[in-house]
Design a protein around this motif. Structure first.
Motif, PDB file in Angstrom:
ATOM      1  N   TRP A  70      52.399  76.252  44.629  1.00  0.00           N
ATOM      2  CA  TRP A  70      51.823  76.627  43.334  1.00  0.00           C
ATOM      3  C   TRP A  70      51.175  75.413  42.691  1.00  0.00           C
ATOM      4  O   TRP A  70      51.636  74.280  42.858  1.00  0.00           O
ATOM      5  CB  TRP A  70      52.911  77.202  42.433  1.00  0.00           C
ATOM      6  N   VAL A  71      50.113  75.665  41.926  1.00  0.00           N
ATOM      7  CA  VAL A  71      49.370  74.605  41.250  1.00  0.00           C
ATOM      8  C   VAL A  71      49.252  74.965  39.769  1.00  0.00           C
ATOM      9  O   VAL A  71      48.888  76.093  39.429  1.00  0.00           O
ATOM     10  CB  VAL A  71      47.961  74.429  41.860  1.00  0.00           C
ATOM     11  N   SER A  72      49.545  74.002  38.920  1.00  0.00           N
ATOM     12  CA  SER A  72      49.383  74.177  37.472  1.00  0.00           C
ATOM     13  C   SER A  72      48.415  73.122  36.967  1.00  0.00           C
ATOM     14  O   SER A  72      48.549  71.943  37.301  1.00  0.00           O
ATOM     15  CB  SER A  72      50.724  74.011  36.751  1.00  0.00           C
ATOM     16  N   GLU A  73      47.442  73.561  36.179  1.00  0.00           N
ATOM     17  CA  GLU A  73      46.536  72.636  35.490  1.00  0.00           C
ATOM     18  C   GLU A  73      47.063  72.486  34.074  1.00  0.00           C
ATOM     19  O   GLU A  73      47.299  73.481  33.391  1.00  0.00           O
ATOM     20  CB  GLU A  73      45.122  73.183  35.472  1.00  0.00           C
ATOM     21  N   CYS A  74      47.247  71.249  33.629  1.00  0.00           N
ATOM     22  CA  CYS A  74      47.888  70.985  32.344  1.00  0.00           C
ATOM     23  C   CYS A  74      47.188  69.846  31.603  1.00  0.00           C
ATOM     24  O   CYS A  74      46.380  69.125  32.172  1.00  0.00           O
ATOM     25  CB  CYS A  74      49.346  70.565  32.557  1.00  0.00           C
ATOM     26  N   VAL A  75      47.585  69.686  30.351  1.00  0.00           N
ATOM     27  CA  VAL A  75      47.218  68.515  29.564  1.00  0.00           C
ATOM     28  C   VAL A  75      48.516  67.902  29.069  1.00  0.00           C
ATOM     29  O   VAL A  75      49.393  68.602  28.567  1.00  0.00           O
ATOM     30  CB  VAL A  75      46.317  68.877  28.360  1.00  0.00           C
ATOM     31  N   ILE A  76      48.648  66.601  29.261  1.00  0.00           N
ATOM     32  CA  ILE A  76      49.790  65.862  28.726  1.00  0.00           C
ATOM     33  C   ILE A  76      49.223  64.804  27.788  1.00  0.00           C
ATOM     34  O   ILE A  76      48.161  64.236  28.055  1.00  0.00           O
ATOM     35  CB  ILE A  76      50.647  65.226  29.846  1.00  0.00           C
ATOM     36  N   THR A  77      49.899  64.565  26.687  1.00  0.00           N
ATOM     37  CA  THR A  77      49.416  63.588  25.716  1.00  0.00           C
ATOM     38  C   THR A  77      50.377  62.410  25.663  1.00  0.00           C
ATOM     39  O   THR A  77      51.573  62.588  25.438  1.00  0.00           O
ATOM     40  CB  THR A  77      49.275  64.232  24.325  1.00  0.00           C
ATOM     41  N   TYR A  78      49.850  61.220  25.943  1.00  0.00           N
ATOM     42  CA  TYR A  78      50.592  59.972  25.827  1.00  0.00           C
ATOM     43  C   TYR A  78      49.989  59.176  24.686  1.00  0.00           C
ATOM     44  O   TYR A  78      48.783  58.929  24.682  1.00  0.00           O
ATOM     45  CB  TYR A  78      50.473  59.137  27.112  1.00  0.00           C
ATOM     46  N   ASP A  79      50.806  58.781  23.727  1.00  0.00           N
ATOM     47  CA  ASP A  79      50.349  57.967  22.602  1.00  0.00           C
ATOM     48  C   ASP A  79      49.108  58.560  21.935  1.00  0.00           C
ATOM     49  O   ASP A  79      48.168  57.851  21.581  1.00  0.00           O
ATOM     50  CB  ASP A  79      50.071  56.531  23.057  1.00  0.00           C
ATOM     51  N   GLY A  80      49.077  59.880  21.805  1.00  0.00           N
ATOM     52  CA  GLY A  80      47.986  60.557  21.122  1.00  0.00           C
ATOM     53  C   GLY A  80      46.730  60.757  21.948  1.00  0.00           C
ATOM     54  O   GLY A  80      45.737  61.284  21.451  1.00  0.00           O
ATOM     55  N   VAL A  81      46.727  60.344  23.213  1.00  0.00           N
ATOM     56  CA  VAL A  81      45.553  60.466  24.069  1.00  0.00           C
ATOM     57  C   VAL A  81      45.835  61.509  25.157  1.00  0.00           C
ATOM     58  O   VAL A  81      46.791  61.362  25.918  1.00  0.00           O
ATOM     59  CB  VAL A  81      45.207  59.110  24.726  1.00  0.00           C
ATOM     60  N   PRO A  82      44.991  62.562  25.242  1.00  0.00           N
ATOM     61  CA  PRO A  82      45.234  63.585  26.261  1.00  0.00           C
ATOM     62  C   PRO A  82      44.834  63.106  27.650  1.00  0.00           C
ATOM     63  O   PRO A  82      43.864  62.376  27.818  1.00  0.00           O
ATOM     64  CB  PRO A  82      44.329  64.736  25.814  1.00  0.00           C
ATOM     65  N   SER A  83      45.605  63.503  28.627  1.00  0.00           N
ATOM     66  CA  SER A  83      45.280  63.296  30.033  1.00  0.00           C
ATOM     67  C   SER A  83      45.385  64.643  30.723  1.00  0.00           C
ATOM     68  O   SER A  83      46.308  65.412  30.448  1.00  0.00           O
ATOM     69  CB  SER A  83      46.255  62.332  30.703  1.00  0.00           C
TER      70      SER A  83
END
Length: 128
Positions: A70-83
């Motif tokens: 399975w594959v999930s596309e996500c956004v994670i935010t570190y120190d207010g900056v999305p990756s």
């Protein structure tokens, strides 16, 4: 419910738990001896407890898969900056046995491609 539907429901609950900050529910999906790889940093995390200790929170954009992969596309935010993140998950016996996460920060599209592309809905990035 067939096996594939159960796995999809498990992944969806995993990400919902991540979004709401429920660490116990988020990590219940992992086998006790699961492995999490971050190829870009060269890190490997072994075991559910080590994986949970990272305290990471994602926003899911899309989930797709079949059978054990399975594959999930996500956004994670570190120190207010999305990756942006892609999570590739391999299941065994109904739990995550191995996950690999790839991360990429946003970047502006070059001007020369403007005539070839259209903006993705909900995503804006300054020009490079």
């Amino acid at each position: 419910m067939d096996a594939e539907s159960r796995i999809r429901a498990t992944i969806e609950e995993h990400w919902r738990a991540s979004e709401r900050g429920d660490v116990a529910a988020e990590h219940a999906v992992y086998a006790a001896d699961a492995i999490l790889d971050h190829p870009q940093s060269g890190e490997r995390f072994r075991g559910r407890e080590t994986i949970a200790a990272q305290n990471r929170h994602f926003t899911v954009l899309r989930i797709t898969g079949h059978a054990r992969l399975w594959v999930s596309e996500c956004v994670i935010t570190y120190d207010g900056v999305p990756s942006y993140s892609v999570s590739v998950v391999e299941f065994a016996d109904g739990q995550v046995a191995h996950e690999t996460q790839y991360f990429a920060g946003p970047f502006g599209a070059p001007a020369w491609r403007a005539a070839l592309a259209e903006p993705m809905p909900g995503r804006t990035v300054e020009e490079a």
